[in-house]
Design a protein around this motif. Structure first.
Motif, PDB file in Angstrom:
ATOM      1  N   PHE A   1      40.531  27.491  36.300  1.00 51.71           N
ATOM      2  CA  PHE A   1      40.306  26.425  35.040  1.00 51.71           C
ATOM      3  C   PHE A   1      40.150  27.134  33.853  1.00 51.71           C
ATOM      4  CE2 PHE A   1      39.062  23.990  38.639  1.00 51.71           C
ATOM      5  CZ  PHE A   1      40.027  23.168  38.853  1.00 51.71           C
ATOM      6  N   GLY A   2      40.125  28.601  34.105  1.00 56.49           N
ATOM      7  CA  GLY A   2      39.838  29.413  32.950  1.00 56.49           C
ATOM      8  C   GLY A   2      38.416  29.920  32.786  1.00 56.49           C
ATOM      9  N   PHE A   3      38.281  31.260  32.093  1.00 58.08           N
ATOM     10  CA  PHE A   3      36.946  31.825  32.064  1.00 58.08           C
ATOM     11  C   PHE A   3      36.226  30.995  30.513  1.00 58.08           C
ATOM     12  CE2 PHE A   3      39.109  35.376  33.985  1.00 58.08           C
ATOM     13  CZ  PHE A   3      37.974  35.700  35.141  1.00 58.08           C
ATOM     14  N   PRO A   4      34.968  30.796  30.636  1.00 55.78           N
ATOM     15  CA  PRO A   4      34.364  30.348  29.467  1.00 55.78           C
ATOM     16  C   PRO A   4      34.764  31.352  28.202  1.00 55.78           C
ATOM     17  CG  PRO A   4      32.813  30.896  31.048  1.00 55.78           C
ATOM     18  CD  PRO A   4      34.100  31.177  31.617  1.00 55.78           C
ATOM     19  N   GLY A   5      34.982  30.556  27.088  1.00 61.17           N
ATOM     20  CA  GLY A   5      35.252  31.371  25.932  1.00 61.17           C
ATOM     21  C   GLY A   5      33.822  32.038  25.355  1.00 61.17           C
ATOM     22  N   ARG A   6      33.965  33.094  24.474  1.00 63.08           N
ATOM     23  CA  ARG A   6      32.765  33.658  24.003  1.00 63.08           C
ATOM     24  C   ARG A   6      31.861  32.893  23.303  1.00 63.08           C
ATOM     25  NH1 ARG A   6      33.333  38.852  25.372  1.00 63.08           N
ATOM     26  NH2 ARG A   6      35.191  39.947  25.572  1.00 63.08           N
ATOM     27  N   ARG A   7      32.180  31.937  22.791  1.00 62.54           N
ATOM     28  CA  ARG A   7      31.215  31.023  22.032  1.00 62.54           C
ATOM     29  C   ARG A   7      30.699  29.967  22.946  1.00 62.54           C
ATOM     30  NH1 ARG A   7      34.645  29.864  16.523  1.00 62.54           N
ATOM     31  NH2 ARG A   7      34.884  32.061  16.152  1.00 62.54           N
ATOM     32  N   SER A   8      30.988  29.781  24.187  1.00 60.94           N
ATOM     33  CA  SER A   8      30.373  29.011  25.145  1.00 60.94           C
ATOM     34  C   SER A   8      29.126  29.343  25.516  1.00 60.94           C
ATOM     35  CB  SER A   8      31.451  29.046  26.484  1.00 60.94           C
ATOM     36  OG  SER A   8      30.635  28.227  27.549  1.00 60.94           O
ATOM     37  N   ARG A   9      28.274  28.401  25.930  1.00 57.48           N
ATOM     38  CA  ARG A   9      26.856  28.756  26.240  1.00 57.48           C
ATOM     39  C   ARG A   9      26.987  29.036  27.930  1.00 57.48           C
ATOM     40  NH1 ARG A   9      23.359  24.050  23.563  1.00 57.48           N
ATOM     41  NH2 ARG A   9      23.907  24.346  21.360  1.00 57.48           N
ATOM     42  N   LEU A  10      28.027  28.850  28.614  1.00 55.03           N
ATOM     43  CA  LEU A  10      27.923  29.203  29.924  1.00 55.03           C
ATOM     44  C   LEU A  10      28.050  30.902  30.274  1.00 55.03           C
ATOM     45  CD1 LEU A  10      30.916  26.701  31.125  1.00 55.03           C
ATOM     46  CD2 LEU A  10      28.357  26.573  31.390  1.00 55.03           C
ATOM     47  N   PRO A  11      27.671  31.371  31.211  1.00 51.88           N
ATOM     48  CA  PRO A  11      27.554  32.934  31.292  1.00 51.88           C
ATOM     49  C   PRO A  11      28.945  33.290  31.497  1.00 51.88           C
ATOM     50  CG  PRO A  11      26.331  31.690  33.144  1.00 51.88           C
ATOM     51  CD  PRO A  11      26.870  30.655  32.237  1.00 51.88           C
ATOM     52  N   LEU A  12      29.213  34.330  31.097  1.00 51.91           N
ATOM     53  CA  LEU A  12      30.767  35.010  31.008  1.00 51.91           C
ATOM     54  C   LEU A  12      30.812  36.054  32.319  1.00 51.91           C
ATOM     55  CD1 LEU A  12      31.022  36.055  27.327  1.00 51.91           C
ATOM     56  CD2 LEU A  12      32.045  34.224  28.546  1.00 51.91           C
ATOM     57  N   TYR A  13      29.824  36.400  32.902  1.00 51.05           N
ATOM     58  CA  TYR A  13      29.749  37.146  34.042  1.00 51.05           C
ATOM     59  C   TYR A  13      30.730  38.463  33.772  1.00 51.05           C
ATOM     60  CZ  TYR A  13      27.446  33.550  36.116  1.00 51.05           C
ATOM     61  OH  TYR A  13      26.433  32.554  36.346  1.00 51.05           O
ATOM     62  N   PRO A  14      30.463  39.190  32.746  1.00 51.07           N
ATOM     63  CA  PRO A  14      31.342  40.571  32.654  1.00 51.07           C
ATOM     64  C   PRO A  14      30.857  41.369  33.705  1.00 51.07           C
ATOM     65  CG  PRO A  14      29.158  40.449  30.988  1.00 51.07           C
ATOM     66  CD  PRO A  14      29.167  39.268  31.841  1.00 51.07           C
ATOM     67  N   PRO A  15      31.910  42.312  33.932  1.00 48.77           N
ATOM     68  CA  PRO A  15      31.672  43.262  35.092  1.00 48.77           C
ATOM     69  C   PRO A  15      30.643  44.295  34.638  1.00 48.77           C
ATOM     70  CG  PRO A  15      33.761  43.692  34.085  1.00 48.77           C
ATOM     71  CD  PRO A  15      33.089  42.486  33.294  1.00 48.77           C
ATOM     72  N   LEU A  16      29.406  44.345  36.026  1.00 46.21           N
ATOM     73  CA  LEU A  16      28.497  45.217  35.838  1.00 46.21           C
ATOM     74  C   LEU A  16      28.497  46.504  36.375  1.00 46.21           C
ATOM     75  CD1 LEU A  16      25.690  42.405  36.259  1.00 46.21           C
ATOM     76  CD2 LEU A  16      26.632  43.284  33.900  1.00 46.21           C
ATOM     77  N   ARG A  17      29.515  46.604  37.352  1.00 42.67           N
ATOM     78  CA  ARG A  17      30.007  47.786  37.959  1.00 42.67           C
ATOM     79  C   ARG A  17      31.400  48.036  37.876  1.00 42.67           C
ATOM     80  NH1 ARG A  17      26.643  45.619  43.370  1.00 42.67           N
ATOM     81  NH2 ARG A  17      24.523  45.576  42.520  1.00 42.67           N
ATOM     82  N   GLY A  18      31.902  47.956  36.774  1.00 39.90           N
ATOM     83  CA  GLY A  18      33.134  48.343  36.539  1.00 39.90           C
ATOM     84  C   GLY A  18      34.248  47.638  36.832  1.00 39.90           C
ATOM     85  N   GLY A  19      35.537  47.909  36.611  1.00 35.23           N
ATOM     86  CA  GLY A  19      36.674  47.171  37.057  1.00 35.23           C
ATOM     87  C   GLY A  19      36.910  46.071  35.648  1.00 35.23           C
ATOM     88  N   ARG A  20      38.332  45.714  35.637  1.00 32.11           N
ATOM     89  CA  ARG A  20      38.808  44.750  34.575  1.00 32.11           C
ATOM     90  C   ARG A  20      37.804  43.406  34.882  1.00 32.11           C
ATOM     91  NH1 ARG A  20      44.935  44.112  34.397  1.00 32.11           N
ATOM     92  NH2 ARG A  20      44.783  43.649  36.423  1.00 32.11           N
ATOM     93  N   HIS A  21      37.645  42.746  34.015  1.00 30.23           N
ATOM     94  CA  HIS A  21      36.972  41.412  34.003  1.00 30.23           C
ATOM     95  C   HIS A  21      38.051  40.438  34.634  1.00 30.23           C
ATOM     96  CE1 HIS A  21      34.176  38.281  31.993  1.00 30.23           C
ATOM     97  NE2 HIS A  21      34.252  38.189  33.428  1.00 30.23           N
ATOM     98  N   GLY A  22      37.819  40.123  35.882  1.00 28.90           N
ATOM     99  CA  GLY A  22      38.762  38.974  36.524  1.00 28.90           C
ATOM    100  C   GLY A  22      39.221  39.820  37.924  1.00 28.90           C
ATOM    101  N   GLY A  23      40.402  39.056  38.461  1.00 30.57           N
ATOM    102  CA  GLY A  23      40.841  39.484  39.684  1.00 30.57           C
ATOM    103  C   GLY A  23      42.138  38.343  40.073  1.00 30.57           C
TER     104      GLY A  23
END
Length: 160
Positions: A50-72
């Motif tokens: 359904f898509g990642f939350p937008g940057r303005r969303s209040r939902l957490p974005l879960y950026p990669p903390l240990r490397g790699g592109r954000h996603g999969g």
């Protein structure tokens, strides 16, 4: 449609992690608190459908903390075989289905028109949600469960 597995490039604490060959039955994630069960099972899969939350969303974005592109990638098995859904936050559209950029229409068709609320309530619920049974009261969830049962059996409710 069922989830066969995923390949996470970077999502929260997960980096370069692949799971394949999930059974057609119920899959349970077991681990200690804060191990990332909810991230993998619910949030990553829902974000790919359904898509990642937008940057303005209040939902957490879960950026990669240990490397790699954000996603999969999320691997789904549908009536026409395996479908690979790829989302990467850095891309303009961010969605690719079977290697081709997509506007999401074929993915919505594969998901039977289910939205994120239905997906999380029916396919990716937590123990606390199951214990409260609050998710059973949602009309849309109830409609999807009963529609699916009638569709598979060939029996449809009368009148609407």
């Amino acid at each position: 449609m069922r989830i066969d597995g995923w390949q996470i490039e970077g999502f929260g604490i997960f980096h370069d992690w692949e799971v394949r060959g999930l059974s057609a039955g119920v899959t349970v994630f077991l681990g200690p608190n804060e191990a990332g069960k909810k991230h993998a099972a619910r949030i990553f899969c829902a974000a790919h459908c359904f898509g990642f939350p937008g940057r303005r969303s209040r939902l957490p974005l879960y950026p990669p903390l240990r490397g790699g592109r954000h996603g999969g990638r999320l691997m789904l098995c549908g009536p026409r075989g395996e479908v690979t859904v790829e989302r990467v936050v850095a891309r303009k559209n961010g969605l690719r289905v079977n290697g081709c950029e997509s506007d999401g229409k074929e993915l919505q068709a594969l998901l039977g028109g289910a939205d994120e609320n239905v997906f999380c309530s029916v396919f990716a619920f937590s123990l606390s949600e199951m214990q409260s049974f609050e998710w059973l009261k949602a009309e849309q969830v109830r409609e999807r469960i009963f529609f699916g049962r009638h569709f598979r059996s060939g029996r449809f409710p009368r009148g609407g």
